[in-house]
Design a protein around this motif. Structure first.
Motif, mmCIF file in Angstrom:
data_model
loop_
_atom_site.group_PDB
_atom_site.id
_atom_site.type_symbol
_atom_site.label_atom_id
_atom_site.label_comp_id
_atom_site.label_asym_id
_atom_site.label_seq_id
_atom_site.Cartn_x
_atom_site.Cartn_y
_atom_site.Cartn_z
ATOM 1 N N TYR A 1 64.867 -2.268 18.797
ATOM 2 C CA TYR A 1 63.802 -1.670 18.001
ATOM 3 C C TYR A 1 62.689 -2.659 17.686
ATOM 4 O O TYR A 1 61.558 -2.266 17.452
ATOM 5 C CB TYR A 1 64.359 -1.107 16.683
ATOM 6 N N VAL A 2 63.034 -3.938 17.694
ATOM 7 C CA VAL A 2 62.004 -4.920 17.332
ATOM 8 C C VAL A 2 61.001 -5.070 18.474
ATOM 9 O O VAL A 2 59.793 -5.063 18.255
ATOM 10 C CB VAL A 2 62.656 -6.267 17.005
ATOM 11 N N VAL B 1 58.593 -2.144 18.816
ATOM 12 C CA VAL B 1 57.603 -2.180 17.745
ATOM 13 C C VAL B 1 56.526 -3.198 18.076
ATOM 14 O O VAL B 1 55.326 -2.954 17.889
ATOM 15 C CB VAL B 1 58.279 -2.519 16.401
ATOM 16 N N GLY C 1 54.275 -1.746 20.590
ATOM 17 C CA GLY C 1 53.381 -0.795 19.930
ATOM 18 C C GLY C 1 52.284 -1.503 19.182
ATOM 19 O O GLY C 1 51.122 -1.084 19.194
ATOM 20 N N MET C 2 52.647 -2.601 18.536
ATOM 21 C CA MET C 2 51.650 -3.347 17.787
ATOM 22 C C MET C 2 50.596 -3.913 18.725
ATOM 23 O O MET C 2 49.403 -3.957 18.384
ATOM 24 C CB MET C 2 52.306 -4.468 16.985
ATOM 25 N N THR D 1 48.217 -1.023 19.459
ATOM 26 C CA THR D 1 47.293 -0.718 18.364
ATOM 27 C C THR D 1 46.274 -1.833 18.190
ATOM 28 O O THR D 1 45.116 -1.574 17.889
ATOM 29 C CB THR D 1 48.052 -0.498 17.042
ATOM 30 N N PHE D 2 46.732 -3.074 18.403
ATOM 31 C CA PHE D 2 45.797 -4.187 18.232
ATOM 32 C C PHE D 2 44.723 -4.144 19.305
ATOM 33 O O PHE D 2 43.556 -4.438 19.043
ATOM 34 C CB PHE D 2 46.562 -5.516 18.288
ATOM 35 N N HIS E 1 43.524 -1.485 20.666
ATOM 36 C CA HIS E 1 42.561 -0.475 20.243
ATOM 37 C C HIS E 1 41.641 -1.020 19.167
ATOM 38 O O HIS E 1 40.439 -0.784 19.182
ATOM 39 C CB HIS E 1 43.298 0.760 19.708
ATOM 40 N N PHE E 2 42.246 -1.756 18.234
ATOM 41 C CA PHE E 2 41.469 -2.304 17.132
ATOM 42 C C PHE E 2 40.368 -3.228 17.649
ATOM 43 O O PHE E 2 39.202 -3.091 17.293
ATOM 44 C CB PHE E 2 42.406 -3.068 16.196
ATOM 45 N N GLN F 1 37.676 -1.379 19.590
ATOM 46 C CA GLN F 1 36.768 -0.634 18.725
ATOM 47 C C GLN F 1 35.878 -1.578 17.945
ATOM 48 O O GLN F 1 34.705 -1.289 17.711
ATOM 49 C CB GLN F 1 37.596 0.241 17.781
ATOM 50 N N LEU F 2 36.436 -2.743 17.580
ATOM 51 C CA LEU F 2 35.676 -3.703 16.773
ATOM 52 C C LEU F 2 34.493 -4.240 17.556
ATOM 53 O O LEU F 2 33.406 -4.451 17.013
ATOM 54 C CB LEU F 2 36.604 -4.844 16.354
ATOM 55 N N MET G 1 39.651 1.765 12.715
ATOM 56 C CA MET G 1 39.412 1.016 13.958
ATOM 57 C C MET G 1 40.581 1.180 14.926
ATOM 58 O O MET G 1 40.394 1.339 16.118
ATOM 59 C CB MET G 1 39.237 -0.466 13.646
ATOM 60 N N ILE G 2 41.803 1.140 14.367
ATOM 61 C CA ILE G 2 42.975 1.276 15.225
ATOM 62 C C ILE G 2 42.997 2.642 15.878
ATOM 63 O O ILE G 2 43.405 2.797 17.024
ATOM 64 C CB ILE G 2 44.255 1.012 14.402
ATOM 65 N N ASP H 1 40.436 4.327 16.808
ATOM 66 C CA ASP H 1 39.146 4.511 17.490
ATOM 67 C C ASP H 1 38.157 5.311 16.656
ATOM 68 O O ASP H 1 37.312 6.027 17.196
ATOM 69 C CB ASP H 1 39.323 5.193 18.855
ATOM 70 N N TRP I 1 48.591 -2.886 9.801
ATOM 71 C CA TRP I 1 48.753 -2.788 11.247
ATOM 72 C C TRP I 1 50.019 -2.008 11.572
ATOM 73 O O TRP I 1 50.013 -1.082 12.389
ATOM 74 C CB TRP I 1 48.799 -4.216 11.764
ATOM 75 N N THR J 1 51.298 1.753 13.573
ATOM 76 C CA THR J 1 52.038 1.574 14.814
ATOM 77 C C THR J 1 53.334 2.353 14.801
ATOM 78 O O THR J 1 53.661 3.048 15.757
ATOM 79 C CB THR J 1 52.345 0.080 15.017
ATOM 80 N N VAL J 2 54.072 2.242 13.717
ATOM 81 C CA VAL J 2 55.412 2.802 13.674
ATOM 82 C C VAL J 2 55.371 4.163 12.993
ATOM 83 O O VAL J 2 54.792 4.297 11.925
ATOM 84 C CB VAL J 2 56.350 1.856 12.892
#
Lengths: 187, 164, 353
Positions: free
Chosen positions: A17-18, A21, A24-25, A28-29, A31-32, A35-36, C45-46, C48, C313, C317-318
């Motif tokens: 699970y770690v 995750v 996934g992080m 998301t990062f 995307h961040f 977008q930034l 931001m995450i 979009d 963050w 994500t989760v």
């Protein structure tokens, strides 16, 4: 009838699970960061009052009553649009007019009052289709709003001026007196 | 400082007794525990204070309140028929108990030693001291208590879950 | 310092204390306020999106939307303060404070910078000086108190959803506290002390000596438990907008609500300060043996903000857990893991490492 759902076999790494995750992080990062560092103009969001969406071809927005080059209204007050309108928001009052320059002495019709109740209008475009003279167009302006009900009653001059600014034309508020005959009548 | 904490403790306890609403009574008890923790700090035993807050207010009282909420008695319970005789007898017993315990504490060797040494503050107890005391001086007692708690836990599980 | 103190008719020690308290509480509170904005902007931001960027000072100065905090504050301040008729009025008033105070108090123990000596007196950059005997037990104790904010808020508003949210949140908090405490205990063991300054001191300035390298398992347990402890997603059982309206703060409005929200973010700040202190060397600057005071404070701040950002963050994500999954994770995974971590490190220490 049962549906056999295939169970996804997770690897031991995914079972911790770690690791998922963290994956996934990373997503998301990404995307961040993306977008930034995207310029405001290239983001999906349209920042409305400053940026406006370009409407597609065939969009039916605010009406315009077309005019000839000299500013005379194209509408001949034939009432076709008023008949076609399913919302019954158009009301026309015709008037006769004649002047030597334009009509060479014949009596012709034009609307004295051409009113559209924008609160009732459903922007279906039937009036545009019904018009034999191509005098009424539904164009791309979608910002039809006002602070009170009365200013949503668009009159003849309002409708003729709706796109004056966008097209770079002058605003008109009275029927012109043309200096040259617009057309010669072929008998 | 002592007066403040003692007042918090006593008033909390009193309010807990007099309060009809169960949840409010529980919260008053939390205040009491806080006062006791403050007294522990003043006695130079911050570890006991921290443990008091962690164990009693942080865990036990939360669970007690939790259970009260689960059973959810919003109506305040009516007091049963007053039994004056029992009340006075219990009051007398409690007073005798309190007097006896105060006398015992005053007669204990620790307080006498304090008297001899004057008002020197004891050094703050640290977690290391507590650990050393538990695992060196009182190892047997510690183990026995551990075993007892384990037995209690297993018993509770066995009682609540008949078909394991 | 001495002159200034005598000007205010205070002893330097008391003045220093006051300065520290003001720095810490004002700092944490303003950071928490800023993070309400960071959370909204970052989550946008995450996903979009863009997020709140339009609030402007005097209608003109639009500093990437930072004025949103002010606008929110003003809005909250001027809203009507409603109390439901059937609520327990006293507890309803008390609840926001019960939520807010522990969230801020936990920070008191954490050294946010290197201690320094000036004029023969050593100054410590933490509200509670090291060697107070309370050490890292203090934030654990205060963290336990945070349950009451949720519980009292839930109960006093006399609302089914509130009670549901408060009950499951408090149950989660209590059960995750155990795993968290055990993870911290194994740090006490390897450090040989439980004072935060000791813990930071033994970690040193080299990143591979920090506790995160030595106890990755403990870190994972501690980190996960902090999410449950602060009621943040993926464990936000206190609120759970999708199922129980807004959970324990359904009935709260205006300043009471904003105090609740601020409490959540202050809690987040305290939690990330704890992570930084316990596992990432606190104010230690990587590869700099003897940092200046300002540098150490800055480094601590960077770590703090980073971990607070990780909270945001992770939130996006989760996916959220179900309640039984949460309990399963807490009792059957986190507790044995931290227990195993504890035993492993005890064994290693007995082998003479």
């Amino acid at each position: 009838m049962g549906v056999i759902v295939k169970k996804v076999e997770l690897s031991w790494l995914d079972r911790t699970y770690v690791w998922p995750v963290m994956k996934g992080m990373a997503i998301t990062f990404e995307h961040f960061i993306k977008q930034l560092f995207t310029a405001t103009s290239k983001r999906y969001t349209i920042q409305y009052p400053e940026m406006k969406k370009e409407m597609p071809e065939g969009y039916r927005g605010l009406h315009e009553l077309k005019r000839f080059e000299d500013g005379a209204i194209k509408c001949v007050a034939c009432f076709m649009c008023q008949e076609a309108c399913p919302a019954r928001c158009i009301s026309i009052e015709a008037e006769e007019f004649s002047d030597l320059n334009i009509t060479q002495g014949f009596e012709e019709k034009r609307p004295a009052i051409f009113k559209i109740d924008m609160l009732r209008c459903i922007y279906c475009g039937m009036c545009e289709e019904a018009c034999p003279k191509d005098a009424i167009w539904l164009r791309k302006d979608y910002e039809v709003a006002a602070y009170d009900r009365l200013s949503m009653q668009f009159g003849k001059w309002d409708l003729m001026n709706t796109y004056a600014k966008a097209d770079g034309k002058d605003r008109i508020s009275q029927d012109p007196t043309p200096t040259v005959p617009r057309r010669t009548i072929v008998m | 400082m002592f007066i403040t904490f003692a007042l918090i403790t006593l008033l909390g306890a009193l309010a807990m007794l007099l309060q009809k609403n169960v949840i409010v009574a529980g919260l008053c008890m939390v205040a009491t525990f806080f006062g006791v923790a403050g007294l522990f700090v003043l006695l130079g035993n911050p570890v006991a204070a921290a443990l008091q807050v962690i164990v009693y207010t942080g865990a036990i009282m939360v669970l007690v309140l939790f259970v009260i909420m689960m059973l959810n008695s919003h109506e305040e319970e009516k007091a049963e028929a007053s039994r004056p005789v029992q009340r006075w007898v219990s009051l007398a017993l409690v007073a005798a108990l309190a007097l006896g315990s105060v006398k015992l504490v005053l007669a204990s060797s620790g307080v006498k030693a304090l008297n001899l040494n004057g008002a020197a503050l004891p050094r703050a107890t640290t977690l290391q001291n507590v650990g050393a005391a538990l695992f060196a001086d009182h190892l047997l007692g510690f183990e026995v208590v551990g075993l007892l708690l384990l037995a209690a836990m297993i018993g509770a599980v066995a009682l609540t879950k008949r078909n394991l | 310092m001495d002159k200034f103190a005598s000007l205010l008719h205070l002893t330097p020690a008391i003045l220093w204390m006051v300065i520290k308290v003001v720095i810490v509480f004002a700092g944490v509170m303003s950071l928490a306020a800023i993070f309400t904005w960071v959370e909204r902007r970052g989550s946008a931001m995450i996903q979009d999106r863009i997020g709140p960027n339009r609030a402007a000072l005097f209608g003109k100065i639009r500093i990437i939307g930072l004025a949103q905090i002010l606008a929110d504050g003003i809005k909250m301040f001027f809203k009507e303060d409603l109390i439901p008729t059937d609520a327990n009025r006293k507890l309803f008033w008390l609840a926001p404070f019960l939520a807010f105070v522990p969230a801020l108090m936990g920070f008191a123990i954490i050294p946010f910078g290197k201690s320094f000596v000036s004029g023969g007196v050593s100054y410590h950059l933490s509200v509670l000086d090291p060697g107070n005997g309370m050490g890292m037990l203090y934030p654990l104790a205060i963290g336990g108190m945070a349950v009451y904010g949720v519980l009292v808020a839930a109960w006093s508003s006399n609302n089914k959803w509130s009670i549901l949210g408060g009950m499951r949140a408090s149950a989660a908090m209590v059960s995750y506290e155990i795993g968290m405490s055990l993870a911290v205990v194994s740090i006490f063991m390897t450090t040989g002390g439980y004072d935060p300054s000791e813990i930071i001191g033994t970690q040193g300035h080299l990143p591979w000596n920090w506790n995160i390298v030595h106890q990755p398992l403990g870190f994972i347990v501690f980190f996960t438990c902090l999410f449950a402890e602060t009621n943040r997603l993926p464990f936000d059982f206190a609120e759970g907008e999708s199922e129980i309206v807004a959970g324990f703060n359904t009935e709260f409005g205006s300043m009471k609500y904003s105090l609740m929200a601020l409490a959540e973010y202050s809690h987040m700040m305290t939690a990330s300060a704890l992570i930084a202190t316990l596992y990432f060397g606190g104010w230690q600057v990587p590869f700099v043996k003897d940092p200046t005071v300002m540098l150490s404070v800055a480094c601590f701040l960077v770590k703090l903000v980073f971990f607070a950002w990780v909270f945001v963050w992770i939130r996006w994500t989760v996916p959220r857990f179900r309640y039984d999954q949460l309990m399963h994770l807490g009792w059957k995974v986190m507790l044995p893991m931290s227990m195993g971590n504890l035993v492993f490190h005890a064994w290693r220490m007995s082998q003479g490492h």
